[in-house]
Design a protein around this motif. Sequence first.
Motif, PDB file in Angstrom:
ATOM      1  N   ALA A  63      37.587  40.599  60.557  1.00 40.10           N
ATOM      2  CA  ALA A  63      39.046  40.630  60.650  1.00 40.10           C
ATOM      3  C   ALA A  63      39.521  40.992  62.056  1.00 40.10           C
ATOM      4  N   GLN A  64      38.755  41.784  62.772  1.00 36.57           N
ATOM      5  CA  GLN A  64      39.118  42.125  64.148  1.00 36.57           C
ATOM      6  C   GLN A  64      39.092  40.887  65.043  1.00 36.57           C
ATOM      7  N   GLN A  65      38.194  39.974  64.748  1.00 37.95           N
ATOM      8  CA  GLN A  65      38.076  38.745  65.545  1.00 37.95           C
ATOM      9  C   GLN A  65      39.048  37.660  65.075  1.00 37.95           C
ATOM     10  N   HIS A  66      39.418  37.701  63.783  1.00 37.16           N
ATOM     11  CA  HIS A  66      40.281  36.664  63.193  1.00 37.16           C
ATOM     12  C   HIS A  66      41.387  37.344  62.385  1.00 37.16           C
ATOM     13  N   PRO A  67      42.363  37.958  63.070  1.00 35.32           N
ATOM     14  CA  PRO A  67      43.374  38.750  62.363  1.00 35.32           C
ATOM     15  C   PRO A  67      44.275  37.962  61.432  1.00 35.32           C
ATOM     16  N   LYS A  68      44.446  36.661  61.664  1.00 34.69           N
ATOM     17  CA  LYS A  68      45.327  35.851  60.820  1.00 34.69           C
ATOM     18  C   LYS A  68      44.641  35.384  59.534  1.00 34.69           C
ATOM     19  N   ALA A  69      43.337  35.470  59.486  1.00 38.11           N
ATOM     20  CA  ALA A  69      42.574  34.914  58.360  1.00 38.11           C
ATOM     21  C   ALA A  69      42.402  35.931  57.231  1.00 38.11           C
ATOM     22  N   ILE A  70      42.100  35.390  56.057  1.00 36.07           N
ATOM     23  CA  ILE A  70      41.686  36.211  54.916  1.00 36.07           C
ATOM     24  C   ILE A  70      40.160  36.264  54.951  1.00 36.07           C
ATOM     25  N   ILE A  71      39.640  37.465  54.980  1.00 35.81           N
ATOM     26  CA  ILE A  71      38.196  37.668  55.141  1.00 35.81           C
ATOM     27  C   ILE A  71      37.587  38.202  53.853  1.00 35.81           C
ATOM     28  N   ILE A  72      36.460  37.622  53.464  1.00 31.55           N
ATOM     29  CA  ILE A  72      35.679  38.134  52.332  1.00 31.55           C
ATOM     30  C   ILE A  72      34.418  38.801  52.863  1.00 31.55           C
ATOM     31  N   VAL A 106      17.636  48.436  35.933  1.00 32.31           N
ATOM     32  CA  VAL A 106      18.048  48.428  37.333  1.00 32.31           C
ATOM     33  C   VAL A 106      19.520  48.042  37.382  1.00 32.31           C
ATOM     34  N   ILE A 107      20.298  48.818  38.110  1.00 35.84           N
ATOM     35  CA  ILE A 107      21.728  48.557  38.257  1.00 35.84           C
ATOM     36  C   ILE A 107      21.961  47.877  39.600  1.00 35.84           C
ATOM     37  N   PHE A 108      22.629  46.725  39.555  1.00 35.11           N
ATOM     38  CA  PHE A 108      22.990  46.022  40.783  1.00 35.11           C
ATOM     39  C   PHE A 108      24.464  46.269  41.076  1.00 35.11           C
ATOM     40  N   HIS A 109      24.735  46.899  42.221  1.00 34.51           N
ATOM     41  CA  HIS A 109      26.105  47.148  42.655  1.00 34.51           C
ATOM     42  C   HIS A 109      26.488  46.043  43.639  1.00 34.51           C
ATOM     43  N   THR A 110      27.402  45.174  43.236  1.00 34.57           N
ATOM     44  CA  THR A 110      27.864  44.108  44.121  1.00 34.57           C
ATOM     45  C   THR A 110      29.289  44.427  44.540  1.00 34.57           C
ATOM     46  N   ALA A 111      29.435  44.854  45.781  1.00 36.49           N
ATOM     47  CA  ALA A 111      30.737  45.261  46.298  1.00 36.49           C
ATOM     48  C   ALA A 111      31.429  44.078  46.955  1.00 36.49           C
ATOM     49  N   LEU A 112      32.747  44.055  46.844  1.00 40.69           N
ATOM     50  CA  LEU A 112      33.567  42.985  47.389  1.00 40.69           C
ATOM     51  C   LEU A 112      34.751  43.579  48.130  1.00 40.69           C
ATOM     52  N   ALA A 113      35.015  43.064  49.334  1.00 43.15           N
ATOM     53  CA  ALA A 113      36.195  43.465  50.100  1.00 43.15           C
ATOM     54  C   ALA A 113      36.908  42.206  50.577  1.00 43.15           C
ATOM     55  N   VAL A 114      38.221  42.178  50.402  1.00 44.05           N
ATOM     56  CA  VAL A 114      39.058  41.097  50.922  1.00 44.05           C
ATOM     57  C   VAL A 114      40.096  41.728  51.840  1.00 44.05           C
ATOM     58  N   VAL A 115      40.138  41.233  53.074  1.00 44.76           N
ATOM     59  CA  VAL A 115      40.966  41.858  54.110  1.00 44.76           C
ATOM     60  C   VAL A 115      41.726  40.789  54.887  1.00 44.76           C
ATOM     61  N   CYS A 116      42.981  41.074  55.221  1.00 42.44           N
ATOM     62  CA  CYS A 116      43.746  40.270  56.172  1.00 42.44           C
ATOM     63  C   CYS A 116      44.435  41.248  57.117  1.00 42.44           C
ATOM     64  N   ALA A 117      44.016  41.283  58.365  1.00 49.51           N
ATOM     65  CA  ALA A 117      44.532  42.254  59.321  1.00 49.51           C
ATOM     66  C   ALA A 117      46.022  42.047  59.583  1.00 49.51           C
ATOM     67  N   GLU A 118      46.444  40.793  59.749  1.00 46.52           N
ATOM     68  CA  GLU A 118      47.836  40.514  60.104  1.00 46.52           C
ATOM     69  C   GLU A 118      48.806  40.938  59.005  1.00 46.52           C
ATOM     70  N   GLY A 120      48.076  43.109  56.624  1.00 48.98           N
ATOM     71  CA  GLY A 120      47.794  44.480  56.205  1.00 48.98           C
ATOM     72  C   GLY A 120      47.169  44.579  54.826  1.00 48.98           C
ATOM     73  N   PHE A 121      46.679  43.453  54.302  1.00 50.67           N
ATOM     74  CA  PHE A 121      46.100  43.458  52.960  1.00 50.67           C
ATOM     75  C   PHE A 121      44.646  43.925  52.991  1.00 50.67           C
ATOM     76  N   THR A 122      44.318  44.854  52.109  1.00 56.90           N
ATOM     77  CA  THR A 122      42.933  45.297  51.923  1.00 56.90           C
ATOM     78  C   THR A 122      42.701  45.601  50.452  1.00 56.90           C
ATOM     79  N   ALA A 123      41.653  45.022  49.895  1.00 54.30           N
ATOM     80  CA  ALA A 123      41.256  45.315  48.522  1.00 54.30           C
ATOM     81  C   ALA A 123      39.741  45.447  48.483  1.00 54.30           C
ATOM     82  N   VAL A 124      39.269  46.471  47.797  1.00 54.41           N
ATOM     83  CA  VAL A 124      37.829  46.738  47.702  1.00 54.41           C
ATOM     84  C   VAL A 124      37.488  47.102  46.264  1.00 54.41           C
ATOM     85  N   ASP A 125      36.380  46.568  45.778  1.00 51.32           N
ATOM     86  CA  ASP A 125      35.951  46.893  44.416  1.00 51.32           C
ATOM     87  C   ASP A 125      34.450  46.630  44.301  1.00 51.32           C
TER      88      ASP A 125
END
Length: 207
Positions: A63-72, A106-118, A120-125
């Motif tokens: 997101a620092q390199q591509h502030p206008k984009a939605i990043i996964i 065995v527990i698999f933790h699959t974390a997901l983050a979606v961010v858009c710097a421009e 200000g959207f951030t979601a993590v789960d």
Amino acid sequence: MQNTLIPRPLILGSTSRYRRELLERLRLPFEVCAPNVDESALPQEAPADLAQRLALAKANAIAQQHPKAIIIGSDQVADLNGTALGKPGTHERAVEQLQAMSGQTVIFHTALAVVCAESGFTAVDTTVVRTRFRTLSAAEIESYLQAEQPYDCAGSAKSEGLGISLLAAIESDDPTALIGLPLIRTCEMLRQAGLDPLLHGKTGVTQ
């Protein structure tokens, strides 16, 4: 009919071919960028915390390199009785992992983050998948590893391939999480960020 009105560019912050193939299912145009993130665990860091921290770090780095984009950003950590199991990298290490997981949950933790710097959207789960491994013989482990060589997979098994034969049971709200990207949660987060796969992707037949 293809809808070409894409509100923002979409970038997958991962070089994993498994995540790329999963994201392609949503029929959204996207680019792939490799995040430059140290994936080492912090002292005493729990597997779930490690996965979530790295997912967000990967998304923020792009997101620092591509502030206008939605990043996964995404990360997966296999948890065997509180011990994090990463990608084995070698045959020997994969044998050790599968021997340790034999007959275990065995527990698999699959974390997901979606961010858009421009915007200000951030979601993590984090999506949790509980897998119960069969009691595996040395011959079964060796045969599986020779056949599939899953040395780039956390926990040394590809559930979407022959690795399913190693398992006795899977419990999850999202089966794609075990492969590397929880698509149900990804769709939800993308909609929240303003990008709907059903409205902005290649759905339907182009005339």
